[in-house]
Design a protein around this motif. Structure first.
Motif, mmCIF file in Angstrom:
data_model
loop_
_atom_site.group_PDB
_atom_site.id
_atom_site.type_symbol
_atom_site.label_atom_id
_atom_site.label_comp_id
_atom_site.label_asym_id
_atom_site.label_seq_id
_atom_site.Cartn_x
_atom_site.Cartn_y
_atom_site.Cartn_z
ATOM 1 N N TYR A 18 6.979 -0.685 1.906
ATOM 2 C CA TYR A 18 7.222 -0.567 0.461
ATOM 3 C C TYR A 18 6.527 -1.569 -0.379
ATOM 4 C CZ TYR A 18 7.422 0.606 -4.566
ATOM 5 O OH TYR A 18 7.148 0.783 -5.725
ATOM 6 N N LEU A 19 7.094 -2.746 -0.079
ATOM 7 C CA LEU A 19 6.567 -3.968 -0.684
ATOM 8 C C LEU A 19 5.299 -4.293 -0.365
ATOM 9 C CD1 LEU A 19 9.758 -5.955 -0.804
ATOM 10 C CD2 LEU A 19 9.044 -5.076 -2.875
ATOM 11 N N GLY A 20 4.909 -4.240 0.816
ATOM 12 C CA GLY A 20 3.674 -4.721 1.216
ATOM 13 C C GLY A 20 2.541 -3.643 0.851
ATOM 14 N N ALA A 21 2.923 -2.516 0.640
ATOM 15 C CA ALA A 21 1.946 -1.520 -0.115
ATOM 16 C C ALA A 21 1.850 -1.701 -1.688
ATOM 17 C CB ALA A 21 2.284 -0.033 0.023
ATOM 18 N N PHE A 22 2.968 -2.073 -2.231
ATOM 19 C CA PHE A 22 2.856 -2.617 -3.649
ATOM 20 C C PHE A 22 1.939 -3.609 -3.937
ATOM 21 C CE2 PHE A 22 4.910 -5.199 -6.821
ATOM 22 C CZ PHE A 22 4.709 -4.393 -7.927
ATOM 23 N N VAL A 23 1.938 -4.756 -2.928
ATOM 24 C CA VAL A 23 1.264 -5.883 -3.251
ATOM 25 C C VAL A 23 -0.067 -5.665 -3.040
ATOM 26 C CG1 VAL A 23 1.122 -8.108 -2.277
ATOM 27 C CG2 VAL A 23 3.351 -7.510 -3.044
ATOM 28 N N PHE A 24 -0.452 -5.048 -2.127
ATOM 29 C CA PHE A 24 -1.874 -4.777 -1.589
ATOM 30 C C PHE A 24 -2.623 -3.448 -2.208
ATOM 31 C CE2 PHE A 24 -0.088 -7.580 1.631
ATOM 32 C CZ PHE A 24 -1.193 -8.887 1.360
ATOM 33 N N SER A 25 -1.874 -2.986 -3.249
ATOM 34 C CA SER A 25 -2.502 -1.671 -3.697
ATOM 35 C C SER A 25 -2.662 -1.886 -5.328
ATOM 36 C CB SER A 25 -1.808 -0.504 -3.575
ATOM 37 O OG SER A 25 -0.593 -0.506 -4.063
ATOM 38 N N PRO A 26 -3.390 -0.919 -5.947
ATOM 39 C CA PRO A 26 -3.318 -0.646 -7.335
ATOM 40 C C PRO A 26 -1.950 -0.772 -8.184
ATOM 41 C CG PRO A 26 -4.748 0.380 -6.497
ATOM 42 C CD PRO A 26 -4.051 0.154 -5.351
ATOM 43 N N LEU A 27 -0.621 -0.329 -7.249
ATOM 44 C CA LEU A 27 0.544 0.103 -7.806
ATOM 45 C C LEU A 27 0.831 -1.266 -8.710
ATOM 46 C CD1 LEU A 27 2.361 1.865 -4.979
ATOM 47 C CD2 LEU A 27 1.593 2.730 -7.190
ATOM 48 N N ILE A 28 0.384 -2.241 -8.411
ATOM 49 C CA ILE A 28 0.937 -3.579 -9.138
ATOM 50 C C ILE A 28 0.869 -3.667 -10.615
ATOM 51 C CG2 ILE A 28 -0.921 -5.206 -8.912
ATOM 52 C CD1 ILE A 28 1.018 -7.240 -7.768
ATOM 53 N N GLU A 29 -0.179 -2.767 -11.007
ATOM 54 C CA GLU A 29 -0.286 -2.680 -12.522
ATOM 55 C C GLU A 29 0.747 -1.525 -13.153
ATOM 56 O OE1 GLU A 29 -4.569 -1.810 -12.840
ATOM 57 O OE2 GLU A 29 -5.008 -3.558 -11.915
ATOM 58 N N SER A 30 1.394 -0.788 -12.370
ATOM 59 C CA SER A 30 1.918 0.290 -12.987
ATOM 60 C C SER A 30 3.674 -0.292 -13.326
ATOM 61 C CB SER A 30 2.355 1.390 -12.022
ATOM 62 O OG SER A 30 3.535 2.247 -12.265
ATOM 63 N N PRO A 31 4.018 -0.171 -14.404
ATOM 64 C CA PRO A 31 5.303 -0.694 -14.622
ATOM 65 C C PRO A 31 6.535 0.120 -13.991
ATOM 66 C CG PRO A 31 3.995 -0.056 -16.699
ATOM 67 C CD PRO A 31 3.464 0.348 -15.598
ATOM 68 N N ALA A 32 6.373 1.116 -13.629
ATOM 69 C CA ALA A 32 7.299 2.149 -12.965
ATOM 70 C C ALA A 32 7.495 1.538 -11.530
ATOM 71 C CB ALA A 32 7.051 3.300 -12.967
ATOM 72 N N ALA A 33 6.305 1.430 -11.034
ATOM 73 C CA ALA A 33 6.206 0.463 -9.410
ATOM 74 C C ALA A 33 6.728 -0.758 -9.305
ATOM 75 C CB ALA A 33 4.712 0.797 -9.015
ATOM 76 N N THR A 34 6.446 -1.313 -10.646
ATOM 77 C CA THR A 34 6.883 -2.782 -10.731
ATOM 78 C C THR A 34 8.487 -2.943 -10.796
ATOM 79 O OG1 THR A 34 4.913 -3.631 -11.621
ATOM 80 C CG2 THR A 34 6.910 -4.999 -11.610
ATOM 81 N N ALA A 35 9.051 -1.974 -11.539
ATOM 82 C CA ALA A 35 10.552 -1.960 -11.620
ATOM 83 C C ALA A 35 11.132 -1.331 -10.134
ATOM 84 C CB ALA A 35 10.998 -0.921 -12.591
ATOM 85 N N ALA A 36 10.609 -0.470 -9.573
ATOM 86 C CA ALA A 36 11.145 -0.051 -8.045
ATOM 87 C C ALA A 36 10.999 -1.135 -7.224
ATOM 88 C CB ALA A 36 10.326 1.152 -7.817
ATOM 89 N N ALA A 37 9.774 -1.693 -7.049
ATOM 90 C CA ALA A 37 9.775 -2.961 -6.253
ATOM 91 C C ALA A 37 10.701 -4.092 -6.338
ATOM 92 C CB ALA A 37 8.147 -3.615 -6.465
#
Length: 68
Positions: A18-37
């Protein structure tokens, strides 16, 4: 203990994915995904430290469980 260790290892793999997908995807711009990460990262740190120091923590948990 071996079952717990296998389960925690599996959780660490999923958390790392999940952390790898978070870093290398557009999820990094989502506040909810950032909190989950952040929550995933803290969880991985705590469970990793617990597995690393298990020989020191096991007697403490055994004493606490015998009191209850």
């Amino acid at each position: 203990m071996p079952k717990l260790r296998k389960f925690l290892r599996f959780v660490h793999i999923l958390g790392g994915l999940y952390l790898g997908a978070f870093v290398f995807s557009p999820l990094i711009e989502s506040p909810a995904a950032t909190a989950a990460a952040r929550m995933v990262a803290v969880g991985l740190l705590l469970t990793g430290a617990a597995m690393w120091q298990w020989k020191r923590l096991a007697p403490v948990f055994n004493r606490l469980s015998s009191r209850a």
